[in-house]
Structure formats: C-alpha cells, structure tokens
Design an enzyme around this catalytic site. Structure first.
Site, PDB file in Angstrom:
ATOM      1  N   ASP A  50       0.997  25.440 -35.854  1.00 22.46           N
ATOM      2  CA  ASP A  50       0.365  25.259 -34.816  1.00 22.46           C
ATOM      3  C   ASP A  50       0.499  24.236 -33.583  1.00 22.46           C
ATOM      4  OD1 ASP A  50      -2.014  26.739 -33.311  1.00 22.46           O
ATOM      5  OD2 ASP A  50      -2.271  25.052 -34.062  1.00 22.46           O
ATOM      6  N   ASP A  96      -4.843  23.404 -37.706  1.00 18.55           N
ATOM      7  CA  ASP A  96      -5.875  21.503 -37.711  1.00 18.55           C
ATOM      8  C   ASP A  96      -7.016  22.534 -37.415  1.00 18.55           C
ATOM      9  OD1 ASP A  96      -5.208  21.842 -34.848  1.00 18.55           O
ATOM     10  OD2 ASP A  96      -5.881  19.967 -34.699  1.00 18.55           O
ATOM     11  N   ASP A 122      -7.054  28.476 -37.283  1.00 22.22           N
ATOM     12  CA  ASP A 122      -5.542  28.217 -38.187  1.00 22.22           C
ATOM     13  C   ASP A 122      -6.489  28.769 -39.521  1.00 22.22           C
ATOM     14  OD1 ASP A 122      -4.107  27.707 -35.822  1.00 22.22           O
ATOM     15  OD2 ASP A 122      -5.279  25.276 -36.326  1.00 22.22           O
TER      16      ASP A 122
END
Length: 776
Positions: free
Chosen positions: A308, A507, A511
């Site tokens: 990400d 994080d 996600d």
C-alpha cells in the site's frame, strides 16, 4: 503440583541421566546386577512418558513418531538391552528439555514486553499528583512520568524529553523528543520527569496493542506442530517394515530392536522447532512480531510483494515541504512561526504538521489570542498584533491571486501536495505546502527483497494514476495500480497469487481485507492499534519498513537451517538403520551412535540463533556523531536549494533580478559549497569504508564536482554582465544554468538521504523535508 508440571522436562532429564550414570558406575565397579536395575528402571520410565506422548498425539488424530520410541524401549526390555533403553530415555528427555528451552527463549523476547506493561499512572489534578490505575486514564488528562518509568498511554509532550523506545522500535539509543511531539506508550523516560497530555486511553494505546499482539503470537506458537509429524506418515511404516524385515529374514529380534533404537527420530523432534523458534526470537528483537512458526514459514516462501502506498511506502502523514511568500512584506520564517502559533490550538491534522515544522526550526511559539475557527474553511486569530487567517484560498483572499501564489498552487498540483493559504492583516501572506514524503528506506527495502527472492513488487493506492506512477518509479516497483478502494486491493491480491505466494504490506483499516487475503499480511503498527495489525500475520512495531527485508531473511534462514538439520540427522539415521538391519550395529552401540547424530543435528539447528546475513548497514558509534552533524548541515542548506528555483522563476530584465541572483550566489558559496566539501572530505571516506569499497560513493563524489563547476560558471556569468540589469540573453543563460543546478542538487540530495543519511536512526534526526522555506 504446578511447579512439578512446569519443571517436568528438567526433572525427567535429571532422573534419566542419574539412572544412566548410576548404572554405569555399577557396571564399572562390578556391583552385581545394579546396572541392570538402574537401566531397566530408566527404560520403564521412558516407556511411561513416551506412551503418554503417543496418547496425546492420537487424541489430536496424529500418528506421532513417538510410537517408534515406545517400540524401541519395549524391544530393548524384551531382548535384554536395558542400556540401550536407558540411552533412549535420556535422548527423549534431553529432546523435550531442549525443545521447551527453545520455546521459552522465543517467548521470553516477546513476553518481556508484556512484563513491562505499566499498571498505574500519575495524574495531575487540583489536589496535586495522584497515582491511579492505568485503566482510569482518560483523554486530556495531564500525566507525569518519572525517571525510569514507562509512559502509560499515548500523549503529547509538554516539555522536551529523552526516551528509551527500544521496546517499540528495537533501536537501543535514547531518543530526544521536543515539546509538542507525540510520545507512544511503552517508551521509557530516560531523563528527568516529564509531563504529557494523554491522547488515548490505556486499552487503545500503542503498548496495549503490542501486548495483544504478543499474546496472540505466543498463543499461536504454543501448539506448534512439529516438523516430525509431517514425516510420521511415511517414516513410521518404513521403520516398522525395515525392523520387521530384518527379524523375519534373520530370525534375530535383536536386529529389529537395533533398527528401532537408531530410528528414534530426535533430529526431527528437536532440530526444526529449535530453528523455527530461534527465528521468531530474532525477529522479535528487531521489532518484528511473527505470529507463530507457520507464519514464519509462509513469510520465507513469499515471492510477490504488494505494498500500500500511503503510510507504507510514504510516511503516512503530511509534512511541510515549502513555505512560499512574496519575499518582500513577509519573511518565510515569520510566516511559519505565526501560522504554527495559531495552529497550536487547532485539532486539524495539517495543523500538527505545521507546528512540528516550526518546532523543528527552533521557532518560539507563544499562544495566539482571539482565535476563531470556521468549520470547513480555516482558522483565524491575532499573533504579534497581526490578524492571521489560515485555510482555503477562497476564505483568505478577497482579490485575485498574485503570480507567486499561482505558481505555488501549480507546484502543489504537480506533486499532489496539500496547500494552506495564509493572509496577514487581510493581505495574501504566503502558501504552506505539505506533502506525504516517500520513506528514504523504501527503495533500499525493495532492492534487498529482490536479493532475498522476491520476484515481483506491486504498489496499490487510492491516489490518482500520475502520482502513483511517480512514486512507483522512485521506489522501483514492477507494477502500479491506482484509484484502489479496499475491494480493488483484495482483487489485486487474489490476481497476484498466480505469480507466487503473496506478501501484502499495509498500515490502515482499509488494508485489513487485503492483509487477510494475502498468504502473509504484514502491518506497520507504529501509528497505533488498527484493524490491520490485528488481521496481519506479521507486525512491524517500529517505524522502519526496511525491517521487513531482515525479517524475511531471518525466516528464510531459519527454515533453511531447519531443513538442513533434519536432512543431516535423518540421513545419518537412515544409514544407521540399514547398518543395524544388516547386523553390524547392536542396540547399545546404536543408542550411542544415535546420541551422536542427535548432537550433530542440534548443532546444525543452533546456527539459527546466531546472526545471519542482513541487508542493514549499521553506523559504528564513532561515526554516528559525524554523520549526524553533516545531516543537520544538509537539512540547513535545503532552503538554499529551493531558492535556486525561485530565483530562476522570477528572473527578468530588471535590477532586482540581478540583485537576487547575486545574493543567491553568495549563499551558494558561503553555505552550500562548504557543506558539500565537508561531506566529500569527512563523510564519503567513512562511507566507502563502511560499504567495503572505494567506489561506493564515486557517483556522489562526481556530482559534487559538477556542483562546483556549475556554481563557478554562475559566478563567471554574473561577473560578465555589464550594467545594472541583465539583458534578455543574460536572463536566458542564467535561467538555464539555475534550473540545471537545481535539478542536479535535488537528485544529489535525494541520493544522499536514501543511501547515506538513511543509516541514521530515524528517531534521531529531523526530516529535512520539513524545514525548507522559500521566498522569491
């Protein structure tokens, strides 16, 4: 009774060793049948405990290799070989003891965090300081943390502090924090008493989240299925067939017992757990919690890395990159100081970034007066007798934007930066640009993972495509997918599984679905407890993404060592079984041979405890101060670099342009070049030695030479200009030279931050991107 259960493995080992030794003394002294009695009792003891282990395995619907030990012990009694039975009992007891020791070692590194969890906090109230249970702390409470005490909850510091954050980041050096910075629970106060304002309650604090992760990791590690059980389905029938065949062909039951004795698979029982648990332990010391042996093995097998962007590849929070003013009425430092003073009372996330940038520059921040906030637009108040407004352009401007402000807006749009417009006494004062910078260790992590076996890297983001592609190119990923929502991230993880086992790193809460879908989910938990860290298989508790590369290398090494030790141990055991079946290895000698094989397999497995290959370079203590000093100088000259572009943008055929360019040259020669020369003379030789080669900094050194040449050209060009104002040809030449110098310096600084200054512990340096101020 509980004490006996806790120390059962140690008691069993000591009793079996005592019986073996007593029998040996009896045999040596010729004391009748004393040795037979001792060895027989030891063998019977082995039968009892191994039968209990077999029963436990059967209850779990597993055919454990402990069955071979039972048959070997019973066979030793049947053919009158009590010494062989006593040796098997010692082997089994020592195996259980070593396995339990390895488990405790892995859990000790994790559970140390739990043991240090604060139970109380000291709250400042009307009646003074009162000690209260940590669960009673509420947001907004004023707390005091004494020297050596653990910070009980997350909060904002009221004064400067020296903190030991090793339990959170793995970094052993104390960290200096300034007033206003966020401090995370679990940090230890390594200086005088400090005050803080609680920003979380105990249950949602950083340390509480780590404790939950530790408990989950321990729970997942406890029922670890031994590698031996994977071989049991094939190994047990093979052993029985070989022993039975030897008995049927020769009619000698002793041969069958000898085969069973040397087949006792202690290499399987010991080697794999020792290696895997050592890997869990070493990762925990780095600040990477791997939730069990199965997660470690899947991490070692990962081949596709999916990242990400926000908060993973980038820092995840906006930081001040530039302060742009008209350069005439308002000084950039004054504007930043005024804005930070006003933003001290604002809860907006960008306000915290502006305050942090001002504190980083050492600007004094008194409280503003007459503060009023207009929701959705901005904040206003009086600072140093000036009426300030911060927020959207439509709120602070009642006239057309000046050219310098339009330039700042275009610049922000091209880099996807956020903008905070500032007016002073009703007039446009400046623009503060904030961006989410790329982590300096991100590209190095990608390169390290490629050397560790990762074959494909993917970047996922909800950002627009052009920004995503720029970030992807800078960090060196293979594929970028932009405009992703949580469902699209899950979809991409599923698609990438066709290219190999996937590792997803994120994080945020959004996600969590993708982390759960990937073969291995890795969460960055430095920002506190999130759904992602609860879902993930691996949690990085610090703020360094490059630790993932080390964790994967540890996992791969531990798994490889486990397989090596099993291969060596079982290979030698199979050879010994064949030799025993042929009648060349009696049970007593076979027991001794098997003990030697066990020792060799354990020695191979214990290599996992020692440090292995790491991608991380560590600055020696004697070089840390020099690197820190030059990094501080590096940060201080960044505004000079930004000034180059501003001067180039504003060049015109007027005297003011020439004056501004000469002032810039003076700063380049008095501030920038001495810093570059100091790096060349002091820093680069040290880095060459650290990186094991005189060519490690050759490219950077070549850029230093180019910077010298370009500044000298600028000096000559300015000396050649006749009159008080440059001609159009002069402007063209100057602008081209300045833009070229700016591009060289930007690339050079980025390379230094990524390659040299990223070796500094992140907690010990201020981000250089947060201190640049620019005026045309």
């Amino acid at each position: 009774m509980a004490t006996v259960r806790r120390y059962f493995d140690l008691i069993l080992f000591l009793v079996s060793l005592l019986l073996l030794g007593a029998g040996a003394i009896g045999w040596w002294s010729g004391a009748g049948r004393w040795e037979a009695v001792c060895w027989t009792v030891s063998t019977v003891l082995g039968v009892v405990v191994s039968v209990s282990w077999v029963v436990i395995s059967l209850r779990k619907h597993q055919l454990g290799v402990d069955l071979i030990a039972v048959l070997a012990l019973l066979g030793a009694l049947a053919v009158g070989e009590p010494f062989a039975g006593a040796m098997i009992t010692v082997m089994l007891a020592s195996g259980r003891l070593l396995e339990a020791s390895a488990a405790r070692r892995a859990q000790r590194d994790l559970s140390l965090l739990v043991e240090r969890a604060p139970r109380t906090a000291r709250r400042v109230g009307p009646g003074g300081v009162v000690e209260i249970p940590v669960d009673e702390v509420r947001r907004g409470d004023h707390l005091v943390v004494g020297p050596g005490e653990v910070v009980p909850v997350d909060g904002h510091l009221l004064e400067a502090a020296v903190l030991d954050e090793s339990s959170l980041t793995g970094e052993s050096r104390p960290v200096d924090r300034i007033a206003g910075e966020t401090v995370r629970s679990g940090s230890v106060n390594a200086g005088p008493p400090i005050g803080l304002i609680a920003t979380s309650e105990a249950a949602s604090s950083t340390y509480a989240q780590i404790v939950r992760l530790v408990e989950q990791a321990n729970a997942d590690s406890a029922p670890f299925v031994r590698t031996a059980d994977r071989f049991a389905v094939y190994f047990v029938p093979f052993t029985l067939a070989l022993a039975g065949g030897a008995w049927l062909v020769t009619g000698d039951a002793v041969r069958a017992v000898a085969v069973l004795v040397v087949a006792t698979p202690c290499p399987l029982l010991l080697a794999a757990p020792i290696a895997i648990m050592s890997g869990l332990s070493r990762s925990a010391r780095l600040g990477v919690i791997i939730k069990g042996g199965e997660a470690l093995e899947r991490l070692a097998a990962g081949r596709v890395l999916i990242l990400d962007k926000t908060g993973t590849v980038t820092r995840g929070e906006p930081e001040v990159s530039e302060v742009v003013t008209d350069g005439v009425e308002v000084d950039p430092d004054d504007l930043l100081r005024w804005a930070a003073r006003l933003d001290q009372v604002s809860p907006h996330v960008m306000a915290a970034s502006i305050v942090k940038a001002a504190r980083t520059r050492g600007l004094a921040l008194d409280l503003p007066v007459a503060v009023a906030e207009k929701s959705g637009y901005g904040i206003q108040g009086t600072v140093d007798g000036h009426l300030l407004r911060l927020g959207k352009a439509s709120w602070i401007l009642d006239r057309e934007e000046p050219d310098w402000m339009q330039t700042a807006r275009r610049r922000a749009a091209s880099t996807s930066s956020l903008t905070v417009f500032v007016s002073v006494d009703g007039r446009p004062g400046g623009v503060i640009l904030l961006e989410d910078p790329i982590r300096p260790d991100a590209r190095r992590m990608i390169q390290s993972l490629r050397s560790a076996g990762v074959t494909r890297t993917v970047l996922l983001t909800g950002d627009r495509a052009d920004i995503a592609q720029s970030v992807g190119a800078l960090v060196g990923v293979d594929f970028v997918r932009a405009d992703c929502d949580p469902a699209a991230k899950v979809q991409q993880v599923v698609a990438e599984a066709a290219n190999g086992p996937t590792i997803m790193v994120g994080d945020g809460v959004n996600d969590a679905p993708a982390l759960a879908t990937a073969a291995v989910g890795v969460a960055l938990a430095a920002g506190g407890a999130t759904a992602s860290s609860e879902t993930a298989d691996v949690v990085i508790t610090g703020n360094r993404i490059d630790l993932l590369a080390d964790a994967i290398m540890i996992a791969q090494r531990s798994k490889a060592i486990a397989l090596q030790s099993v291969t060596v141990g079982m290979g030698l055991s199979l050879v010994a079984m064949v030799v025993a079946a042929l009648g060349y290895l009696p049970p007593a000698v076979g027991a001794l041979a098997q003990e030697g094989i066990d020792v060799l397999a354990i020695m191979v497995a214990l290599r996992a405890v020692t440090p292995g290959r790491s991608h991380t370079l560590t600055l020696p203590p004697q070089d840390l101060a020099l690197t820190q000093r030059l990094f501080d100088e590096h940060a201080s000259v960044l505004p000079v670099v930004e000034q180059i572009r501003v001067v180039a943008d504003s060049l015109a055929t007027n005297p003011e342009s020439l004056v501004a360019t000469r002032k810039l040259l003076q700063r380049l020669e008095s501030e920038l070049l001495p810093h570059e020369h100091a790096e060349e003379h002091d820093l680069y030789p040290m880095m060459d030695e650290l990186m094991s080669g005189p060519n490690a900094t050759a490219a950077l050194s070549r850029t230093h030479a180019e910077i010298d040449v370009q500044v000298a050209r600028l000096h000559r060009l300015l000396d050649e200009i006749i009159g008080d104002a440059p001609t159009l040809a002069d402007v063209t030449e100057l602008r081209g030279l300045l833009y070229g110098l700016y591009a060289i310096l930007k690339l050079h600084n980025a390379q230094e931050e990524e390659g040299l200054f990223s070796l500094l512990p992140d907690e010990q340096k201020h981000d250089p991107n947060s201190v640049a101020t620019v005026a045309p």
